[in-house]
Enzyme design. Structure first.
Site, PDB file in Angstrom:
ATOM      1  N   GLY A  30      -9.892  -2.674   5.435  1.00  0.00           N
ATOM      2  CA  GLY A  30      -8.555  -3.238   5.302  1.00  0.00           C
ATOM      3  C   GLY A  30      -8.487  -4.537   4.505  1.00  0.00           C
ATOM      4  N   SER A  31      -9.414  -4.721   3.567  1.00  0.00           N
ATOM      5  CA  SER A  31      -9.362  -5.982   2.817  1.00  0.00           C
ATOM      6  C   SER A  31      -8.127  -6.044   1.914  1.00  0.00           C
ATOM      7  CB  SER A  31     -10.651  -6.204   2.015  1.00  0.00           C
ATOM      8  OG  SER A  31     -10.741  -5.303   0.951  1.00  0.00           O
ATOM      9  N   ASN A  32      -7.713  -4.909   1.371  1.00  0.00           N
ATOM     10  CA  ASN A  32      -6.471  -4.922   0.579  1.00  0.00           C
ATOM     11  C   ASN A  32      -5.263  -5.217   1.453  1.00  0.00           C
ATOM     12  OD1 ASN A  32      -6.704  -4.204  -2.397  1.00  0.00           O
ATOM     13  ND2 ASN A  32      -8.117  -2.732  -1.467  1.00  0.00           N
TER      14      ASN A  32
ATOM     15  N   ARG B 251      -6.737   9.829   4.157  1.00  0.00           N
ATOM     16  CA  ARG B 251      -6.184  11.160   4.429  1.00  0.00           C
ATOM     17  C   ARG B 251      -5.207  11.521   3.313  1.00  0.00           C
ATOM     18  NH1 ARG B 251      -9.047  13.752   7.832  1.00  0.00           N
ATOM     19  NH2 ARG B 251      -7.358  15.218   8.236  1.00  0.00           N
TER      20      ARG B 251
ATOM     21  N   ASN C 166      -0.267   3.652  -3.746  1.00  0.00           N
ATOM     22  CA  ASN C 166      -1.685   3.655  -3.380  1.00  0.00           C
ATOM     23  C   ASN C 166      -2.448   2.783  -4.365  1.00  0.00           C
ATOM     24  OD1 ASN C 166      -4.143   4.585  -2.102  1.00  0.00           O
ATOM     25  ND2 ASN C 166      -4.478   5.891  -3.891  1.00  0.00           N
TER      26      ASN C 166
ATOM     27  N   HIS D 205      -6.303   2.513  -6.112  1.00  0.00           N
ATOM     28  CA  HIS D 205      -7.521   3.300  -6.321  1.00  0.00           C
ATOM     29  C   HIS D 205      -8.496   2.481  -7.164  1.00  0.00           C
ATOM     30  CE1 HIS D 205     -10.005   6.832  -6.742  1.00  0.00           C
ATOM     31  NE2 HIS D 205     -10.084   6.582  -8.036  1.00  0.00           N
TER      32      HIS D 205
ATOM     33  N   ASP E 154       1.875  11.127  -5.230  1.00  0.00           N
ATOM     34  CA  ASP E 154       2.465  12.470  -5.207  1.00  0.00           C
ATOM     35  C   ASP E 154       1.543  13.355  -4.375  1.00  0.00           C
ATOM     36  OD1 ASP E 154       0.312  13.048  -6.786  1.00  0.00           O
ATOM     37  OD2 ASP E 154       1.466  13.367  -8.633  1.00  0.00           O
TER      38      ASP E 154
ATOM     39  N   ALA F  85     -10.383  -7.604  -8.086  1.00  0.00           N
ATOM     40  CA  ALA F  85      -9.212  -7.319  -8.939  1.00  0.00           C
ATOM     41  C   ALA F  85      -8.116  -6.624  -8.121  1.00  0.00           C
ATOM     42  CB  ALA F  85      -9.622  -6.458 -10.128  1.00  0.00           C
ATOM     43  N   GLU F  86      -8.511  -5.731  -7.225  1.00  0.00           N
ATOM     44  CA  GLU F  86      -7.536  -5.036  -6.368  1.00  0.00           C
ATOM     45  C   GLU F  86      -6.722  -6.041  -5.558  1.00  0.00           C
ATOM     46  OE1 GLU F  86      -8.935  -1.643  -4.048  1.00  0.00           O
ATOM     47  OE2 GLU F  86     -10.741  -1.575  -5.259  1.00  0.00           O
TER      48      GLU F  86
END
Ligand code: GRF
Length: 202
Positions: A11-13, A91, A107, A109, A141, A173-174
């Site tokens: 859960g760092s983001n 998921r 999301n 990625h 999507d 960067a995220e």
């Protein structure tokens, strides 16, 4: 903009989004709940410590995907969630969930899509031998990391990188990119025309 954040692990983001909100860098977006699909997701505790309601909707306790997605939807709707940010949520979400939040699920990625979708994106990038890697925030999507791209950020691949080193550089960067995109969404600066997404500068 009431935001639900879905996680499966560290859960760092998610924590980067909470920190950005505290710092006033999320525009009108407010993370109102963190939901994990696994009871052992480390981010659940971290979210609770940060003062954000955190709940587990354990996918193993449902007979099929539709039942799981209905429970997830009910949890989010019960908290007035309008937008959903996936942050390491492992998921696949089907039409049942996506139709409940039409065009409002995003999301992050750890690759420059459409290269290296799916799991182990950083390993895929190293094995392929690319010199530039990065991360992508996209609308969700029904496919695996196939939705329209909102924003991307590149990082270099160094000769001595292993998977952990590259993943850490991409993750940094995220943590910058995701709050920027959520803020742009909250400020109404993101417009979409088919697959073409434009983000107006703030
Ligand atoms: C991140 O690399 C994200 O891009 C990917 O899964 C990882 C989650 O990391 N979807 P964290 O749980 O946010 O630390």
């Amino acid at each position: 903009m009431r935001l639900g954040v879905l996680i499966s692990g560290t859960g760092s983001n998610m924590l980067a989004l909470l920190a950005a909100h505290r710092a006033g860098r999320l525009g009108g977006a407010e993370p109102v709940v963190v939901v994990a699909n696994r009871p052992d997701a480390r981010g659940l505790l971290a979210a609770a410590e940060a003062g954000v309601p955190s709940v587990c909707v354990d996918h193993t306790r449902f007979g099929d995907r539709a039942a799981f997605e209905d429970a997830l939807t009910a949890e989010l709707r019960g908290r007035g969630v309008e937008w959903v940010a996936l942050a390491g949520f492992m998921r696949l979400l089907g039409p049942r969930f996506l139709d409940a939040f039409p065009g409002r699920v995003v999301n992050i990625h750890p690759a420059l899509l459409p290269a290296f979708p799916g799991v182990h994106a950083q390993r895929q990038a190293l094995e392929y031998g690319v010199k530039v890697a990065g991360c992508t925030v996209h609308f969700v999507d029904g496919g695996v990391d196939t939705g329209p791209i909102i924003a991307q950020r590149a990082v270099e691949v160094r000769d001595d990188d292993d998977e952990a080193a590259l993943a850490a550089r991409i993750l940094a960067a995220e943590h910058q990119l995701y709050p920027e995109v959520i803020r742009a969404l909250a400020e109404g600066r993101v417009t979409r025309d088919g697959r073409r997404v434009r983000v107006r500068p703030g």
